[in-house]
Design a protein around this motif. Structure first.
Motif, PDB file in Angstrom:
ATOM      1  N   ALA A   1       0.842  -1.192   0.000  1.00 40.02           N
ATOM      2  CA  ALA A   1       0.000   0.000   0.000  1.00 40.02           C
ATOM      3  C   ALA A   1       0.875   1.238   0.000  1.00 40.02           C
ATOM      4  CB  ALA A   1      -0.925   0.001   1.215  1.00 40.02           C
ATOM      5  N   ASP A   2       0.394   2.311  -0.652  1.00 40.40           N
ATOM      6  CA  ASP A   2       1.142   3.567  -0.716  1.00 40.40           C
ATOM      7  C   ASP A   2       1.045   4.260   0.638  1.00 40.40           C
ATOM      8  OD1 ASP A   2       2.432   5.814  -1.372  1.00 40.40           O
ATOM      9  OD2 ASP A   2       1.075   6.450  -2.977  1.00 40.40           O
ATOM     10  N   ALA A   3       2.191   4.345   1.330  1.00 41.55           N
ATOM     11  CA  ALA A   3       2.202   4.936   2.671  1.00 41.55           C
ATOM     12  C   ALA A   3       2.416   6.437   2.653  1.00 41.55           C
ATOM     13  CB  ALA A   3       3.297   4.283   3.533  1.00 41.55           C
ATOM     14  N   ARG A   4       2.554   7.035   1.467  1.00 36.59           N
ATOM     15  CA  ARG A   4       2.786   8.472   1.407  1.00 36.59           C
ATOM     16  C   ARG A   4       1.511   9.233   1.747  1.00 36.59           C
ATOM     17  NH1 ARG A   4       4.944   8.899  -4.576  1.00 36.59           N
ATOM     18  NH2 ARG A   4       3.102   7.589  -4.776  1.00 36.59           N
ATOM     19  N   THR A   5       1.677  10.375   2.395  1.00 35.25           N
ATOM     20  CA  THR A   5       0.544  11.219   2.757  1.00 35.25           C
ATOM     21  C   THR A   5       0.425  12.328   1.720  1.00 35.25           C
ATOM     22  OG1 THR A   5       0.930  10.745   5.086  1.00 35.25           O
ATOM     23  CG2 THR A   5      -0.445  12.645   4.564  1.00 35.25           C
ATOM     24  N   ASP A   6      -0.538  12.203   0.817  1.00 36.99           N
ATOM     25  CA  ASP A   6      -0.730  13.222  -0.200  1.00 36.99           C
ATOM     26  C   ASP A   6      -1.249  14.502   0.440  1.00 36.99           C
ATOM     27  OD1 ASP A   6       0.025  11.386  -2.080  1.00 36.99           O
ATOM     28  OD2 ASP A   6      -2.035  10.701  -2.426  1.00 36.99           O
ATOM     29  N   GLU A   7      -0.868  15.625  -0.155  1.00 36.31           N
ATOM     30  CA  GLU A   7      -1.347  16.890   0.357  1.00 36.31           C
ATOM     31  C   GLU A   7      -2.835  17.037   0.086  1.00 36.31           C
ATOM     32  OE1 GLU A   7       0.853  20.185  -1.010  1.00 36.31           O
ATOM     33  OE2 GLU A   7       2.731  19.574  -0.038  1.00 36.31           O
ATOM     34  N   LEU A   8      -3.527  17.689   1.020  1.00 30.55           N
ATOM     35  CA  LEU A   8      -4.944  17.956   0.838  1.00 30.55           C
ATOM     36  C   LEU A   8      -5.109  19.061  -0.191  1.00 30.55           C
ATOM     37  CD1 LEU A   8      -6.038  17.857   4.581  1.00 30.55           C
ATOM     38  CD2 LEU A   8      -6.192  16.037   2.897  1.00 30.55           C
ATOM     39  N   GLY A   9      -6.201  19.002  -0.903  1.00 27.46           N
ATOM     40  CA  GLY A   9      -6.412  19.970  -1.972  1.00 27.46           C
ATOM     41  C   GLY A   9      -6.558  21.391  -1.456  1.00 27.46           C
ATOM     42  N   ASP A  10      -7.203  21.558  -0.310  1.00 27.47           N
ATOM     43  CA  ASP A  10      -7.431  22.876   0.248  1.00 27.47           C
ATOM     44  C   ASP A  10      -6.212  23.329   1.051  1.00 27.47           C
ATOM     45  OD1 ASP A  10      -8.606  24.568   2.746  1.00 27.47           O
ATOM     46  OD2 ASP A  10      -9.793  24.941   0.932  1.00 27.47           O
ATOM     47  N   ALA A  11      -5.750  24.555   0.777  1.00 28.65           N
ATOM     48  CA  ALA A  11      -4.529  25.043   1.438  1.00 28.65           C
ATOM     49  C   ALA A  11      -4.730  25.171   2.938  1.00 28.65           C
ATOM     50  CB  ALA A  11      -4.123  26.384   0.833  1.00 28.65           C
ATOM     51  N   GLU A  12      -5.897  25.653   3.354  1.00 30.75           N
ATOM     52  CA  GLU A  12      -6.154  25.797   4.780  1.00 30.75           C
ATOM     53  C   GLU A  12      -6.187  24.445   5.479  1.00 30.75           C
ATOM     54  OE1 GLU A  12      -9.479  27.799   7.804  1.00 30.75           O
ATOM     55  OE2 GLU A  12      -9.775  27.825   5.628  1.00 30.75           O
ATOM     56  N   GLN A  13      -6.835  23.454   4.839  1.00 32.13           N
ATOM     57  CA  GLN A  13      -6.884  22.113   5.410  1.00 32.13           C
ATOM     58  C   GLN A  13      -5.489  21.498   5.482  1.00 32.13           C
ATOM     59  OE1 GLN A  13     -10.026  19.973   6.181  1.00 32.13           O
ATOM     60  NE2 GLN A  13     -10.338  22.119   6.718  1.00 32.13           N
ATOM     61  N   GLU A  14      -4.665  21.741   4.457  1.00 32.01           N
ATOM     62  CA  GLU A  14      -3.306  21.211   4.458  1.00 32.01           C
ATOM     63  C   GLU A  14      -2.476  21.838   5.572  1.00 32.01           C
ATOM     64  OE1 GLU A  14       0.089  19.086   3.563  1.00 32.01           O
ATOM     65  OE2 GLU A  14      -2.018  18.756   3.023  1.00 32.01           O
ATOM     66  N   ALA A  15      -2.668  23.142   5.793  1.00 32.13           N
ATOM     67  CA  ALA A  15      -1.946  23.798   6.891  1.00 32.13           C
ATOM     68  C   ALA A  15      -2.379  23.227   8.236  1.00 32.13           C
ATOM     69  CB  ALA A  15      -2.196  25.304   6.845  1.00 32.13           C
ATOM     70  N   LEU A  16      -3.684  22.955   8.390  1.00 31.92           N
ATOM     71  CA  LEU A  16      -4.158  22.334   9.628  1.00 31.92           C
ATOM     72  C   LEU A  16      -3.577  20.939   9.804  1.00 31.92           C
ATOM     73  CD1 LEU A  16      -7.929  23.367   9.774  1.00 31.92           C
ATOM     74  CD2 LEU A  16      -6.156  23.977  11.413  1.00 31.92           C
ATOM     75  N   ARG A  17      -3.512  20.180   8.698  1.00 32.60           N
ATOM     76  CA  ARG A  17      -2.968  18.821   8.795  1.00 32.60           C
ATOM     77  C   ARG A  17      -1.512  18.836   9.252  1.00 32.60           C
ATOM     78  NH1 ARG A  17       0.189  15.388   6.492  1.00 32.60           N
ATOM     79  NH2 ARG A  17       0.839  16.849   4.873  1.00 32.60           N
ATOM     80  N   ARG A  18      -0.740  19.767   8.706  1.00 39.78           N
ATOM     81  CA  ARG A  18       0.668  19.856   9.097  1.00 39.78           C
ATOM     82  C   ARG A  18       0.805  20.283  10.561  1.00 39.78           C
ATOM     83  NH1 ARG A  18       4.116  19.508   4.845  1.00 39.78           N
ATOM     84  NH2 ARG A  18       3.208  19.714   2.757  1.00 39.78           N
ATOM     85  N   ALA A  19      -0.049  21.214  10.994  1.00 41.26           N
ATOM     86  CA  ALA A  19      -0.001  21.631  12.398  1.00 41.26           C
ATOM     87  C   ALA A  19      -0.387  20.478  13.314  1.00 41.26           C
ATOM     88  CB  ALA A  19      -0.947  22.820  12.611  1.00 41.26           C
TER      89      ALA A  19
END
Length: 839
Positions: free
Chosen positions: A426-444
């Protein structure tokens, strides 16, 4: 003489193996004895440290002759003049006269004048040529000296003792005419008697005839009277050239015939080991193959001293073992490439099988509808019952055959799917979320140790960030294992109190009698065992954050004590008379419904209102299946790193099983499951069976009807790659019901797409990878509809006929089918069975 061409197969590194073995090897020989009368420090104290008077040597040789020595070897070159002041010509003549009484072999030097070197007596050279690493392991068997070839001193000594001409001895040599020396023992070979020169001289002076006879009788006696002028490095240590010749003589007399492996044998052994290594890696699992290769290399290494001891053959080490290692690496590479090719081949076969399954399913569905129509016609018919009955029987036979083909294709597809999902990691990579705000929340979130991609959890984390700036208490609700403490720590970390203490307290673990002491502390002497003042949890968290976990487990009296502290920010230590004030931020958590507890009376309402400054609800893991794969991959990586196995990954099949599990224990249960699978894993890819999950119970049926039911059916179809039978099994329906739902959705998608079958298929599939299967189904449905309306004069008649034929189609979808028919009869494009050309 036998010449074995060697030298190319055995390297210096190979020889180091034999050198170590030779040091420990014990000889087993029963040969005529060799006796060495050796110059030693005590002899030099008597006769001097330089060259000795040859009259001394002559007297020893004469005594040995009387004692019955078979052969006497001298390191004194006969015929060469003695050193000045050491007896002169008279001593030389005396030595030559003594030598005539018995068989004497003397050393000759290549630097001696030819007239001197080629005297009539037996001579031998003491030359030994070191190898490239500076270690002498072989000596030239013959040395050209003028027109004569002089044998090695050890060969000449053995020849004289055995009475066999040196040229007749069958001794293996390499391409340079050298023979290997069997170094057994230390500086002198084992089995050779070493007698100090002074001891022999004393026996001669005192006339000890028995001692001389014991020393010389039928033995080969080597008299070493010359000072050692050079030493050689050998496998068993430093020694003089004449000592190397003694080792050679002892080996020849003991039957030792060392020889190096020829290039042909070296190549054959290397190829055999390489072929076995590659075969083992390709025929078994990779870890078993590597273990077998290690055993093979160890067995060959163990066979080296055995071959040396039994046959005298010096087998190479580096070339065969190097070929084995290269073959092992090549086998692993070929195995990896073959696995990739096999996966690609299986994927292609899987795609073909899926297309065949779609076609078979469509054929079965069409035949089922034709059979229903035929049965209805038989019911309505009066005069043509027999013909229609035969037609119905024929349709039933076709239907049975189509079902058999479908079932066979389905079994093959299931087999391919299982094999592929077990082979593919299985692909273990974490793809970035399409929404910039959601991606910033995910990283935080990830920085705070919270792994998620779920919008609901990200929204909770966003609320945590906003609430952290205030001093309001925070109440976190959620099932066990959803990460309540992680969010509590995040609230502390994002607040202005981040530099102050964070104290986590499990309220359920505090004994009732210790509640006040643990939370508020006590003073010395407050009770038995209070030997010193103690600060409670609230005082420890002063100016920071206190996390009260499982607060719903508190008893009524404990709730009242806690309420006062939350209201007044003041408490009394147990046994203290003065109050203690604190400034703490309270974050509480519970997996129980506290609002229900207030209604039922087991939780204080005023405490509830005091705690619910900001209420955060964490969704369970089953409500966020997209997080399962990300969390599982992170847990696998951490568990594999702890075991030192960083190559372990999850297969697609295992990820699918994890996503469909209910996880009542949430992340904690997921962590235990995955860690157990990593600990017990056999290979680098974890499969479904490695997880040891219980069999999933049947899902509840999807909503009975309406748009909600269609969405559930479509979601199930997408999860199962539009496999009708698998979707029906999940939904708890029969396959025909799922088929009618998909058919209705397909008709509606065709209407919305204006007859563009590709666009309609992509809209239904939701994933370009599934669009091909959906397009095949839409084509069958479309063409079946065309066949059904063919021959009718009007749209009304066609619609009436289709209402009877598609009687199981939900009414809301029949409106789309009717619209397709009417557009077809008015010449509209929506009904035409076309597909736009592909670019």
């Amino acid at each position: 003489m036998v010449s074995l061409v060697g030298g190319a197969g055995v390297t210096a590194l190979d020889w180091s193996v034999y050198d170590r073995w030779l040091r420990a090897r014990a000889p087993v020989m029963d040969t005529p004895r060799l006796v060495v009368v050796a110059r030693d420090p005590t002899s030099e104290a008597r006769f001097g440290t330089g060259a000795w008077d040859r009259a001394v040597v002559a007297r020893v040789v004469a005594a040995l002759a009387r004692g019955g020595a078979a052969v006497v070897g001298l390191d004194v070159p006969l015929g060469a003049p003695s050193a000045p002041g050491r007896g002169g010509a008279s001593s030389d003549a005396l030595l030559a006269e003594s030598a005539q009484a018995l068989d004497v072999v003397s050393v000759v030097s290549p630097s001696m004048p030819r007239s001197t070197a080629l005297h009539d007596g037996k001579i031998g050279h003491a030359l030994a040529e070191p190898d490239a690493d500076g270690v002498a392991r072989a000596v030239p068997l013959w040395l050209p000296l003028g027109e004569r070839s002089v044998p090695a001193f050890g060969l000449a000594l053995a020849s004289a003792l055995t009475g066999t001409a040196a040229a007749d001895l069958r001794i293996a040599t390499d391409a340079r005419g050298r023979t290997l020396v069997d170094f057994v023992g230390g500086a002198w070979p084992r089995g050779v008697q070493i007698v100090p020169f002074l001891e022999a001289w004393t026996a001669i002076e005192q006339g000890e005839a028995d001692r001389i006879h014991t020393l010389a009788g039928d033995n080969a006696v080597l008299v070493l009277a010359e000072p050692a002028r050079a030493t050689l490095r050998t496998p068993v240590g430093e020694m003089s050239p004449i000592a190397v010749q003694v080792h050679l003589a002892r080996g020849l007399l003991g039957g030792s015939r060392l020889r190096e492996a020829s290039p042909v044998l070296t190549t054959a052994v290397a190829l055999l080991l390489a072929a076995l290594a590659a075969g083992l890696l390709l025929a078994t699992r990779w870890w078993a193959g590597l273990a077998a290769v290690v055993v093979l290399a160890s067995a060959y290494t163990a066979a080296l001293p055995l071959a040396l001891a039994t046959t005298g053959l010096v087998l190479p080490v580096v070339t065969p073992l190097g070929a084995t290692a290269l073959a092992a690496v090549g086998g692993l590479v070929v195995r990896h490439l073959a696995s990739g090719a096999r996966i690609r081949r299986l994927e292609e076969e899987n795609a073909r099988a899926r297309e065949t399954l779609v076609q078979n399913e469509s054929t079965v569905e069409s035949l089922e509808e034709d059979l229903d129509a035929a049965r209805a016609a038989v019911t309505r018919s009066t005069g043509a019952e027999r013909d229609l009955g035969r037609a119905a029987d024929l349709l039933r036979e076709q239907l049975a055959e189509a079902r058999r083909q479908e079932e066979a294709t389905r079994r093959r597809l299931d087999t391919l799917e299982r094999e592929l999902s077990g082979l593919r990691a299985a692909d273990a990579r974490t793809d970035e979320l399409g929404d910039a705000e959601q991606e910033a929340l995910r990283r935080a979130c990830e920085e705070a140790g919270i792994v998620t991609r779920d919008p609901a959890v990200l929204a909770v984390f966003q609320d945590v960030g906003r609430a952290a700036r205030s001093s309001l208490p925070v109440l976190i609700l959620g099932e066990p294992g959803t990460g309540k403490e992680l969010f509590a720590r995040a609230a502390h970390r994002l607040s202005a109190r981040a530099a102050q203490p964070f104290v986590a307290v499990n309220m359920a673990a505090i004994a009732p009698e210790l509640f006040e002491s643990e939370l508020f502390g006590h003073v010395k002497g407050a009770f038995t065992g209070a030997v010193a003042d103690r600060r409670g949890y609230f005082e420890q968290a002063d100016r920071g954050t206190i996390f009260l976990d499982e607060i719903g487990e508190l008893r009524a009296d404990q709730q009242s004590k806690l309420l006062r502290v939350l209201q007044e920010k003041v408490f009394h230590r147990v046994g203290a008379t003065r109050p203690t004030g604190v400034d703490v931020r309270v974050v509480a958590a519970s997996n129980r419904d506290l609002a229900r507890g207030v209604a039922e009376g087991w939780f204080r309402e005023d405490l509830w209102f005091r705690l619910k400054g900001v209420v955060l609800r964490l969704p369970p893991l089953r409500a966020r299946p997209d997080d399962v794969a990300v969390l599982a991959s992170r847990i696998v990586a951490e568990a594999a790193a702890e075991l030192g196995r960083r190559d372990i990954t999850l297969s697609e099949d295992a990820v699918a099983a994890l996503r469909t599990h209910a996880w009542p224990g949430n992340v904690r249960e997921l962590q235990n499951c995955v860690r157990q699978a990593v600990a017990l894993a056999h290979g680098p890819v974890l499969k479904r069976e490695d997880l040891r999950l219980p069999e999933p119970e049947g899902r509840a049926a999807a909503e009975a009807g309406g748009e909600t039911g269609d969405a559930a059916v479509l979601a199930s179809l997408r999860r199962h790659g539009f496999d009708m039978q698998a979707s029906a099994r999940e939904l708890g329906w029969d396959r025909s019901t799922v088929t009618q739902r998909l058919k209705g959705l397909g008709f509606r998608a065709l209407v919305d797409a204006g007859g563009d079958r590709d666009r309609a298929a992509l809209e239904l599939a939701g994933d370009p990878a599934l669009a091909r299967a959906v397009e095949l189904k839409l084509r069958e449905y479309h063409e079946h509809l065309l066949r059904s309306v063919a021959g009718f004069d009007s749209a009304e008649a066609a619609v009436a006929a289709c209402r009877r034929r598609f009687k199981n189609l939900p009414d809301r979808h029949f409106r789309s089918l009717e619209l397709l028919i009417r557009r077809y009869y008015v010449g509209g494009p929506d009904m035409a069975p076309h597909t736009p050309p592909r670019s």
